[in-house]
Design a protein around this motif. Structure first.
Motif, short mmCIF file in Angstrom:
data_model
loop_
_atom_site.label_atom_id
_atom_site.label_comp_id
_atom_site.label_asym_id
_atom_site.label_seq_id
_atom_site.Cartn_x
_atom_site.Cartn_y
_atom_site.Cartn_z
N LYS A 103 0.84 -1.21 0.00
CA LYS A 103 0.00 0.00 0.00
C LYS A 103 0.87 1.25 0.00
CE LYS A 103 -3.70 2.24 2.64
NZ LYS A 103 -4.56 2.14 3.87
N LYS A 104 1.95 1.22 0.77
CA LYS A 104 2.85 2.38 0.85
C LYS A 104 3.49 2.69 -0.49
CE LYS A 104 6.93 2.02 2.83
NZ LYS A 104 8.02 1.93 3.85
N HIS A 105 3.83 1.65 -1.25
CA HIS A 105 4.51 1.83 -2.54
C HIS A 105 3.55 1.81 -3.73
CE1 HIS A 105 8.70 1.61 -1.07
NE2 HIS A 105 8.25 0.73 -0.19
N ASN A 106 2.25 1.71 -3.43
CA ASN A 106 1.23 1.63 -4.50
C ASN A 106 1.51 0.44 -5.41
OD1 ASN A 106 -1.10 2.45 -5.86
ND2 ASN A 106 0.05 3.74 -7.29
N ARG A 107 1.76 -0.71 -4.79
CA ARG A 107 2.04 -1.96 -5.50
C ARG A 107 1.14 -3.05 -4.94
NH1 ARG A 107 5.59 -0.86 -9.87
NH2 ARG A 107 6.25 1.25 -9.35
N ASN A 108 1.32 -4.28 -5.44
CA ASN A 108 0.61 -5.40 -4.84
C ASN A 108 1.59 -6.26 -4.05
OD1 ASN A 108 1.74 -7.51 -6.57
ND2 ASN A 108 0.45 -6.69 -8.21
N PRO A 109 1.09 -7.11 -3.14
CA PRO A 109 2.00 -7.92 -2.30
C PRO A 109 2.95 -8.80 -3.10
CG PRO A 109 -0.21 -7.93 -1.38
CD PRO A 109 -0.32 -7.26 -2.73
N GLY A 110 2.51 -9.28 -4.25
CA GLY A 110 3.39 -10.10 -5.07
C GLY A 110 4.59 -9.33 -5.57
N GLN A 111 4.38 -8.10 -5.98
CA GLN A 111 5.48 -7.27 -6.45
C GLN A 111 6.45 -6.96 -5.30
OE1 GLN A 111 2.84 -4.23 -7.96
NE2 GLN A 111 3.42 -4.66 -10.08
N ILE A 112 5.92 -6.80 -4.10
CA ILE A 112 6.77 -6.55 -2.94
C ILE A 112 7.63 -7.78 -2.64
CG2 ILE A 112 6.80 -6.05 -0.48
CD1 ILE A 112 5.99 -3.69 -2.31
N SER A 113 7.03 -8.97 -2.70
CA SER A 113 7.78 -10.20 -2.46
C SER A 113 8.90 -10.36 -3.48
CB SER A 113 6.83 -11.41 -2.54
OG SER A 113 7.54 -12.62 -2.40
N THR A 154 12.77 0.24 1.09
CA THR A 154 13.68 0.90 2.03
C THR A 154 14.32 -0.14 2.94
OG1 THR A 154 11.99 1.19 3.74
CG2 THR A 154 12.13 2.90 2.02
N PRO A 155 15.40 0.23 3.63
CA PRO A 155 15.99 -0.70 4.60
C PRO A 155 14.98 -1.15 5.65
CG PRO A 155 17.52 1.09 4.13
CD PRO A 155 16.23 1.44 3.45
N GLU A 156 14.06 -0.25 6.02
CA GLU A 156 13.03 -0.60 7.00
C GLU A 156 12.07 -1.63 6.42
OE1 GLU A 156 15.03 2.98 7.98
OE2 GLU A 156 13.86 2.56 6.16
N ASP A 157 11.72 -1.45 5.14
CA ASP A 157 10.87 -2.43 4.46
C ASP A 157 11.54 -3.80 4.45
OD1 ASP A 157 9.00 -0.44 3.81
OD2 ASP A 157 9.90 -0.07 1.84
N MET A 158 12.81 -3.81 4.07
CA MET A 158 13.55 -5.07 3.96
C MET A 158 13.62 -5.79 5.31
SD MET A 158 14.46 -5.47 0.77
CE MET A 158 15.82 -6.65 0.80
N LYS A 159 13.87 -5.02 6.37
CA LYS A 159 13.96 -5.61 7.70
C LYS A 159 12.62 -6.21 8.13
CE LYS A 159 15.45 -4.61 12.43
NZ LYS A 159 16.01 -3.58 13.37
N ALA A 160 11.54 -5.49 7.82
CA ALA A 160 10.21 -5.98 8.18
C ALA A 160 9.88 -7.28 7.46
CB ALA A 160 9.16 -4.91 7.86
N ILE A 161 10.24 -7.34 6.18
CA ILE A 161 9.96 -8.56 5.40
C ILE A 161 10.85 -9.71 5.85
CG2 ILE A 161 9.86 -9.55 3.09
CD1 ILE A 161 9.34 -6.72 2.03
N GLU A 162 12.10 -9.41 6.19
CA GLU A 162 12.99 -10.45 6.71
C GLU A 162 12.41 -11.07 7.98
OE1 GLU A 162 16.66 -8.42 7.18
OE2 GLU A 162 17.15 -8.45 5.04
N GLY A 163 11.68 -10.25 8.74
CA GLY A 163 11.07 -10.74 9.97
C GLY A 163 9.92 -11.71 9.76
N LEU A 164 9.48 -11.84 8.51
CA LEU A 164 8.38 -12.77 8.20
C LEU A 164 8.86 -14.21 8.06
CD1 LEU A 164 6.39 -10.72 5.51
CD2 LEU A 164 5.91 -10.94 7.96
N ASN A 165 10.17 -14.40 7.97
CA ASN A 165 10.69 -15.75 7.72
C ASN A 165 10.24 -16.72 8.81
OD1 ASN A 165 12.47 -17.68 6.31
ND2 ASN A 165 13.59 -17.65 8.25
N ARG A 166 9.72 -17.86 8.38
CA ARG A 166 9.31 -18.91 9.32
C ARG A 166 9.82 -20.27 8.84
NH1 ARG A 166 2.78 -18.55 8.64
NH2 ARG A 166 3.17 -16.31 8.80
N ASN A 167 10.75 -20.25 7.87
CA ASN A 167 11.30 -21.50 7.30
C ASN A 167 10.19 -22.45 6.86
OD1 ASN A 167 14.04 -20.76 7.65
ND2 ASN A 167 13.94 -21.34 9.80
N PHE A 168 9.16 -21.87 6.26
CA PHE A 168 8.00 -22.66 5.82
C PHE A 168 8.12 -23.01 4.34
CE2 PHE A 168 3.89 -23.09 3.81
CZ PHE A 168 3.30 -24.07 4.59
N ARG A 169 8.02 -24.29 4.04
CA ARG A 169 8.05 -24.76 2.66
C ARG A 169 6.64 -25.11 2.18
NH1 ARG A 169 13.16 -25.87 0.97
NH2 ARG A 169 14.72 -26.17 2.60
#
Length: 229
Positions: free
Chosen positions: A152-162, A195-210
Protein backbone atom coordinates in the motif's frame (compact mmCIF):
# COMPACT_ATOMS: atom_id res chain seq x y z
CA UNK A 1 23.21 -7.32 -8.20
CA UNK A 2 22.89 -3.74 -9.48
CA UNK A 3 19.24 -3.42 -10.50
CA UNK A 4 19.70 0.20 -11.60
CA UNK A 5 22.30 -0.63 -14.23
CA UNK A 6 21.42 -4.10 -15.42
CA UNK A 7 18.59 -6.63 -15.42
CA UNK A 8 20.94 -9.57 -15.81
CA UNK A 9 23.42 -11.27 -13.52
CA UNK A 10 26.84 -12.57 -14.56
CA UNK A 11 27.32 -16.29 -14.03
CA UNK A 12 30.55 -17.99 -12.97
CA UNK A 13 31.02 -19.41 -16.50
CA UNK A 14 30.95 -15.98 -18.15
CA UNK A 15 27.37 -16.13 -19.43
CA UNK A 16 24.53 -13.97 -18.15
CA UNK A 17 21.06 -14.73 -16.78
CA UNK A 18 18.06 -12.37 -16.57
CA UNK A 19 17.24 -11.46 -12.97
CA UNK A 20 13.54 -12.01 -13.65
CA UNK A 21 11.94 -14.87 -15.56
CA UNK A 22 8.53 -16.38 -16.15
CA UNK A 23 7.80 -19.75 -14.61
CA UNK A 24 5.83 -22.14 -16.80
CA UNK A 25 4.28 -25.55 -16.35
CA UNK A 26 3.09 -27.53 -19.35
CA UNK A 27 0.12 -29.88 -18.90
CA UNK A 28 1.07 -33.52 -18.81
CA UNK A 29 0.31 -35.70 -21.81
CA UNK A 30 -0.52 -39.42 -21.50
CA UNK A 31 2.69 -41.38 -21.16
CA UNK A 32 4.67 -38.25 -20.25
CA UNK A 33 4.13 -38.13 -16.51
CA UNK A 34 6.44 -35.75 -14.68
CA UNK A 35 6.64 -38.25 -11.83
CA UNK A 36 5.97 -41.80 -13.08
CA UNK A 37 4.17 -44.16 -10.70
CA UNK A 38 4.20 -47.90 -10.25
CA UNK A 39 1.19 -50.22 -10.33
CA UNK A 40 0.31 -49.39 -6.72
CA UNK A 41 0.34 -45.66 -7.40
CA UNK A 42 3.62 -44.94 -5.65
CA UNK A 43 6.06 -42.54 -7.31
CA UNK A 44 9.02 -44.40 -8.78
CA UNK A 45 12.32 -43.20 -7.32
CA UNK A 46 15.87 -44.16 -8.18
CA UNK A 47 19.13 -43.68 -6.30
CA UNK A 48 22.04 -42.26 -8.29
CA UNK A 49 25.37 -40.68 -7.50
CA UNK A 50 24.79 -36.97 -8.05
CA UNK A 51 28.46 -36.57 -8.97
CA UNK A 52 27.97 -38.93 -11.90
CA UNK A 53 24.94 -36.95 -13.00
CA UNK A 54 26.99 -33.77 -12.81
CA UNK A 55 29.75 -35.31 -14.91
CA UNK A 56 27.13 -36.13 -17.55
CA UNK A 57 25.96 -32.50 -17.52
CA UNK A 58 29.55 -31.35 -17.99
CA UNK A 59 29.71 -33.51 -21.11
CA UNK A 60 26.52 -31.85 -22.38
CA UNK A 61 28.17 -28.45 -21.95
CA UNK A 62 31.31 -29.60 -23.75
CA UNK A 63 29.16 -30.92 -26.60
CA UNK A 64 27.52 -27.53 -27.00
CA UNK A 65 24.10 -28.80 -25.96
CA UNK A 66 23.79 -26.14 -23.25
CA UNK A 67 25.51 -22.87 -22.42
CA UNK A 68 25.35 -23.21 -18.65
CA UNK A 69 24.60 -25.95 -16.14
CA UNK A 70 23.19 -25.68 -12.64
CA UNK A 71 21.25 -27.59 -10.00
CA UNK A 72 17.91 -27.40 -8.21
CA UNK A 73 16.82 -28.07 -4.62
CA UNK A 74 20.38 -28.75 -3.47
CA UNK A 75 21.31 -28.10 0.14
CA UNK A 76 24.75 -26.75 1.02
CA UNK A 77 26.21 -30.22 1.65
CA UNK A 78 25.10 -31.44 -1.77
CA UNK A 79 26.60 -28.35 -3.37
CA UNK A 80 29.86 -28.98 -1.51
CA UNK A 81 29.84 -32.57 -2.77
CA UNK A 82 29.74 -31.32 -6.37
CA UNK A 83 32.28 -28.55 -5.77
CA UNK A 84 34.70 -31.04 -4.21
CA UNK A 85 34.19 -33.72 -6.86
CA UNK A 86 37.52 -35.02 -8.16
CA UNK A 87 38.08 -33.78 -11.69
CA UNK A 88 35.39 -31.11 -11.49
CA UNK A 89 35.36 -29.20 -14.76
CA UNK A 90 32.52 -26.72 -14.27
CA UNK A 91 30.92 -25.34 -11.12
CA UNK A 92 27.13 -25.11 -10.97
CA UNK A 93 26.19 -21.60 -12.08
CA UNK A 94 22.97 -21.61 -10.07
CA UNK A 95 20.87 -23.43 -7.51
CA UNK A 96 17.11 -23.12 -8.07
CA UNK A 97 15.13 -23.47 -4.83
CA UNK A 98 11.88 -22.44 -3.20
CA UNK A 99 12.37 -18.94 -1.81
CA UNK A 100 9.95 -16.25 -0.60
CA UNK A 101 9.42 -14.12 2.54
CA UNK A 102 8.22 -17.15 4.53
CA UNK A 103 11.33 -19.13 3.46
CA UNK A 104 14.00 -16.53 2.77
CA UNK A 105 16.87 -19.04 2.54
CA UNK A 106 19.29 -16.58 4.15
CA UNK A 107 21.94 -19.18 5.09
CA UNK A 108 21.79 -20.97 1.74
CA UNK A 109 21.92 -17.62 -0.06
CA UNK A 110 25.08 -16.60 1.77
CA UNK A 111 26.65 -19.98 1.11
CA UNK A 112 25.87 -19.75 -2.61
CA UNK A 113 27.25 -16.21 -2.80
CA UNK A 114 30.47 -17.39 -1.15
CA UNK A 115 30.83 -20.01 -3.90
CA UNK A 116 29.85 -17.65 -6.76
CA UNK A 117 26.65 -19.60 -7.37
CA UNK A 118 23.45 -17.68 -8.16
CA UNK A 119 20.40 -18.52 -6.09
CA UNK A 120 17.30 -18.75 -8.30
CA UNK A 121 13.92 -18.59 -6.55
CA UNK A 122 10.73 -20.40 -7.46
CA UNK A 123 7.37 -20.09 -5.64
CA UNK A 124 8.20 -16.44 -4.98
CA UNK A 125 4.47 -15.65 -4.68
CA UNK A 126 3.77 -18.55 -2.35
CA UNK A 127 2.26 -21.20 -4.59
CA UNK A 128 -0.63 -22.01 -6.91
CA UNK A 129 -1.93 -24.18 -4.04
CA UNK A 130 -2.15 -27.29 -6.17
CA UNK A 131 -3.48 -30.00 -3.79
CA UNK A 132 -1.15 -32.51 -5.43
CA UNK A 133 1.81 -30.56 -4.05
CA UNK A 134 0.68 -28.13 -1.35
CA UNK A 135 -1.27 -28.78 1.85
CA UNK A 136 -4.67 -27.12 1.99
CA UNK A 137 -3.98 -25.35 5.30
CA UNK A 138 -0.77 -23.70 4.07
CA UNK A 139 -0.58 -19.96 4.83
CA UNK A 140 -1.51 -17.47 2.11
CA UNK A 141 1.69 -15.47 1.57
CA UNK A 142 0.05 -12.70 -0.46
CA UNK A 143 -2.49 -12.12 2.31
CA UNK A 144 0.22 -11.33 4.85
CA UNK A 145 -0.59 -7.99 6.55
CA UNK A 146 3.06 -6.83 6.52
CA UNK A 147 3.35 -7.36 2.76
CA UNK A 148 -0.03 -5.71 2.20
CA UNK A 149 0.95 -2.67 4.26
CA UNK A 150 4.28 -2.21 2.44
CA UNK A 151 2.48 -2.73 -0.89
CA UNK A 152 0.00 0.00 0.00
CA UNK A 153 2.85 2.38 0.85
CA UNK A 154 4.51 1.83 -2.54
CA UNK A 155 1.23 1.63 -4.50
CA UNK A 156 2.04 -1.96 -5.50
CA UNK A 157 0.61 -5.40 -4.84
CA UNK A 158 2.00 -7.92 -2.30
CA UNK A 159 3.39 -10.10 -5.07
CA UNK A 160 5.48 -7.27 -6.45
CA UNK A 161 6.77 -6.55 -2.94
CA UNK A 162 7.78 -10.20 -2.46
CA UNK A 163 9.60 -10.21 -5.80
CA UNK A 164 11.36 -6.92 -5.19
CA UNK A 165 12.48 -8.14 -1.75
CA UNK A 166 14.22 -11.12 -3.33
CA UNK A 167 15.75 -9.09 -6.15
CA UNK A 168 17.28 -6.61 -3.72
CA UNK A 169 18.90 -9.54 -1.89
CA UNK A 170 20.62 -10.67 -5.09
CA UNK A 171 18.23 -13.53 -5.85
CA UNK A 172 17.08 -14.30 -9.40
CA UNK A 173 13.29 -14.49 -9.48
CA UNK A 174 10.97 -16.85 -11.36
CA UNK A 175 7.32 -15.80 -11.18
CA UNK A 176 4.59 -18.11 -12.45
CA UNK A 177 1.12 -16.88 -13.41
CA UNK A 178 -1.64 -17.90 -15.78
CA UNK A 179 -3.13 -14.38 -15.92
CA UNK A 180 -2.01 -11.92 -18.59
CA UNK A 181 -2.65 -9.05 -16.16
CA UNK A 182 -0.54 -10.66 -13.45
CA UNK A 183 2.25 -11.52 -15.87
CA UNK A 184 2.50 -7.84 -16.86
CA UNK A 185 2.43 -6.77 -13.21
CA UNK A 186 5.19 -9.23 -12.38
CA UNK A 187 7.55 -7.29 -14.64
CA UNK A 188 6.79 -3.96 -12.97
CA UNK A 189 9.31 -4.40 -10.18
CA UNK A 190 12.22 -2.32 -11.45
CA UNK A 191 10.83 1.19 -11.02
CA UNK A 192 10.63 1.30 -7.24
CA UNK A 193 12.88 0.33 -4.32
CA UNK A 194 12.19 -1.05 -0.87
CA UNK A 195 13.68 0.90 2.03
CA UNK A 196 15.99 -0.70 4.60
CA UNK A 197 13.03 -0.60 7.00
CA UNK A 198 10.87 -2.43 4.46
CA UNK A 199 13.55 -5.07 3.96
CA UNK A 200 13.96 -5.61 7.70
CA UNK A 201 10.21 -5.98 8.18
CA UNK A 202 9.96 -8.56 5.40
CA UNK A 203 12.99 -10.45 6.71
CA UNK A 204 11.07 -10.74 9.97
CA UNK A 205 8.38 -12.77 8.20
CA UNK A 206 10.69 -15.75 7.72
CA UNK A 207 9.31 -18.91 9.32
CA UNK A 208 11.30 -21.50 7.30
CA UNK A 209 8.00 -22.66 5.82
CA UNK A 210 8.05 -24.76 2.66
CA UNK A 211 5.04 -25.01 0.38
CA UNK A 212 6.73 -27.82 -1.56
CA UNK A 213 8.01 -30.38 0.93
CA UNK A 214 8.58 -33.18 -1.61
CA UNK A 215 7.06 -35.57 0.90
CA UNK A 216 7.13 -38.43 -1.59
CA UNK A 217 10.94 -38.41 -1.43
CA UNK A 218 11.47 -38.06 2.33
CA UNK A 219 13.14 -41.46 2.60
CA UNK A 220 15.28 -41.06 -0.51
CA UNK A 221 19.03 -40.89 0.30
CA UNK A 222 19.33 -37.61 -1.61
CA UNK A 223 16.34 -35.91 0.05
CA UNK A 224 17.63 -32.32 0.42
CA UNK A 225 15.55 -30.93 3.27
CA UNK A 226 16.96 -33.01 6.10
CA UNK A 227 19.68 -30.37 6.50
CA UNK A 228 19.05 -26.92 7.94
CA UNK A 229 20.00 -25.29 4.64
Amino acid sequence: MDLKRSRAVKLNDGHSMPVLGLGTLAPEEPGEELLPKDASGEIVLDAVDLRETWAALEKCKDAGLTKSIGVSNFNHEQLDMILNKPGLKYKPVCNQVECHPYLNQSKLLEFCKSKDIVLVAYSVLGSQRDPNWVQEDSPHLLEDPVLKEIAKKHNRNPGQISMRFLLQRGVVVLAKSFSEKRIKENFQVFDFELTPEDMKAIEGLNRNFRYFKLSFAVHHPCYPYSEEY
